[in-house]
Design an enzyme around this catalytic site. Structure first.
Site, short mmCIF file in Angstrom:
data_model
loop_
_atom_site.label_atom_id
_atom_site.label_comp_id
_atom_site.label_asym_id
_atom_site.label_seq_id
_atom_site.Cartn_x
_atom_site.Cartn_y
_atom_site.Cartn_z
N LYS A 79 -7.45 -1.19 -3.64
CA LYS A 79 -6.57 -2.37 -3.62
C LYS A 79 -6.41 -2.93 -5.03
O LYS A 79 -7.39 -3.04 -5.77
CB LYS A 79 -7.17 -3.43 -2.68
CG LYS A 79 -6.31 -4.67 -2.48
CD LYS A 79 -6.96 -5.61 -1.48
CE LYS A 79 -6.12 -6.85 -1.22
NZ LYS A 79 -6.73 -7.74 -0.19
N SER A 154 -3.94 -9.17 3.73
CA SER A 154 -3.27 -8.86 2.48
C SER A 154 -3.50 -7.43 2.01
O SER A 154 -2.83 -6.98 1.07
CB SER A 154 -3.79 -9.81 1.39
OG SER A 154 -5.18 -9.60 1.16
N SER A 178 -8.26 -9.99 5.92
CA SER A 178 -7.32 -9.14 5.18
C SER A 178 -7.65 -7.66 5.15
O SER A 178 -6.88 -6.88 4.60
CB SER A 178 -7.19 -9.67 3.74
OG SER A 178 -6.46 -10.86 3.71
#
Length: 493
Positions: A79, A154, A178
């Site tokens: 990420k 997210s 997330s």
């Protein structure tokens, strides 16, 4: 699509031990990324050269007879909130566009030490603020099951990369769900470890008392294998727990719920949940009961206040953490228009206005207000009291059961743009996941099939006491075997 990209991480590791090269496996995933990305936008940066160099080094060491870690040579995606030398870390924001960190996050250093080729950096809601990956400054990520829909957020880029077979493994971060929520939306496994169980050093901070790095994968065993690579005490992180890592791989391979007490949370199911989600969840509960688990309904009354408390605690910490993005030391710097010889304050204001997106600005303003003189006790202080009540509800529940169970999210993936104009509707998608972050407890989302009403993936969430992450992998692996999940769809053929 290559057999290498269809395989689980455990299967790839076995193939590597049997003579397949990491260069071959890594190149297959890079080819898959090239073919798929136009329709998914899971990656913000692809490091083909670096990934292949790591793969070639692993192959050389294996050929020389060196004993290697279990996942050496298995590719992974990271990420873009997690610092990586040699690759940009943007946090999905214009304010960090093009910034290349001078050091690796601890979790990335551990990936490198274990020999995992890092394919690249995945898309996210800006600074991890969102539930749909529509708040990225670099475009929406799309769900591989239906590219007109969101992948959750997210960590939607990491989830979509794994679901689209672009990577067998990925790292995400979970502040209010997330990792788990996009895991549910894309039909993969997502794990939030115990707070402090995985180092946050080198991870761009959103809300420091809530953030946690965790694994994303297509199987529970794969998630456990990655968990063991990144977990463990880190003296560079003051919140890191100095305790042994639970035997999560062994637990995932055991997968036995016979005699396990599983608590179904009364407040996190039923009214307000999409019928297709509730139906799949009920079927999962029944499957666990038939496998020998003892199903107990438990009440956690303070959970209904979790969203209200979270959206005071989290923005308050956001307001504090994002103050460092001031255009003075790194990142975007914008001169205010029509001002000769602007002051530092004017440059800061212009840069933050240009560099931050609307959702980030919204949360900074909310947090600053909650922390302001005269309102601190009424808002932030009260939210912390609710946080204590939620922790007490968990403690009471775990006196009755071994793990807790709920749907991961109240709905399946919605259409792009459907909720962007209604922040509250977006926030409510995290109703099931937020309590674990407020209490610092571990959670896992496991796919449990497709909703009858949308044909999209549904996830079930298991929660355990602090440092009992192995319980999640045991129960999650059992649930994975009990509930048939269709093979993920191919995209961009």
């Amino acid at each position: 699509m290559s057999d290498h990209t269809r395989s689980s991480a455990a299967q790839i590791a076995a193939a590597l031990a049997d003579g397949t090269t990491s260069v071959e496996v890594t190149q297959a995933h890079l080819d898959r990324i090239a073919a798929t990305e136009p329709s998914i936008n899971a990656f913000l940066h692809v490091d083909a050269e670096g990934a292949l160099a790591t793969a070639a080094d692993v192959d050389r060491r294996r050929e020389a007879g060196e004993s290697l870690p279990a996942l050496a040579g298995v590719p992974v995606a990271v990420k873009d909130l997690i610092n990586t030398t040699g690759q940009p870390t943007t946090a999905g924001s214009r304010i960090l566009e093009g910034w290349v960190p001078p050091y690796d996050a601890t979790v990335v250093a551990r990936l490198r030490a274990a020999g995992l080729p890092i394919l690249g950096k995945t898309n996210l809601d800006e600074f991890a603020m969102g539930s749909s990956t529509e708040h990225s400054a670099y475009g929406d990520t799309r769900n591989p099951w239906d590219t007109d829909r969101i992948p959750g957020g997210s960590s939607g880029g990491s989830a979509a990369a794994v679901a689209a077979f672009e990577a067998p493994l990925a790292l995400g971060t979970d502040t209010g769900g997330s990792i788990r929520q996009p895991g549910a939306m894309t039909g993969i496994v997502g794990v939030k470890p115990t707070y402090g169980g995985v180092s946050r050093y080198g991870v761009v901070a959103m809300a420091s008392s809530l953030d946690q790095v965790g694994p994303m994968a297509r199987t529970v065993e794969d998630a456990a294998l990655l968990h063991e690579v990144i977990a463990g005490h880190d003296p560079l992180d003051s919140t890191s727990i100095d305790a042994p890592v639970p035997s999560v791989v062994e637990a995932a391979r055991r997968g036995d719920v016979s005699g396990l007490r599983i608590g179904v949370i009364r407040e996190l199911a039923g009214e307000g949940f999409q019928p297709g989600v509730q139906s799949r969840f009920d079927a999962a509960v029944e499957a666990l009961a038939q496998a020998g688990a003892e199903i107990v309904e438990v009440s956690c009354p303070s959970f209904v206040h979790g969203i209200a408390a979270y959206y005071l605690v989290m923005p308050s910490e956001v307001s504090s953490n994002l103050a460092r993005f001031d255009a003075m030391r790194y990142g975007l710097r914008v001169a205010p228009e029509g001002v000769d010889g602007p002051s530092a304050e004017q440059v800061m204001a212009a840069s933050r206005d240009a560099g931050f997106g609307d959702e980030v600005k919204r949360r900074i303003v909310l947090g600053t207000y909650a922390l302001s003189s005269g309102y601190y006790d009424a808002y932030y202080g009260s939210a912390q009291k609710v946080r204590t009540l939620i922790a007490r509800d968990f403690s009471a529940a775990f006196e009755q059961v071994d793990v807790l169970l709920s749907p991961t999210a109240p709905t399946t993936a919605w259409r792009l743009g459907e909720k962007t104009s209604d922040p509250l509707a977006m926030y409510l998608e995290d109703i099931c996941t937020i309590p674990a972050n407020l209490a610092g407890l571990p959670g896992i989302s496991v796919p449990i099939g497709l909703a009858d009403d949308t044909g999209l993936p549904v996830g079930a969430q298991l929660l355990a006491p602090a440092l009992a992450d192995d319980r999640l992998y045991n129960a999650g692996a059992a649930l994975e075997r009990l509930v048939s999940m269709p093979v993920l769809q191919e995209v961009a053929r």
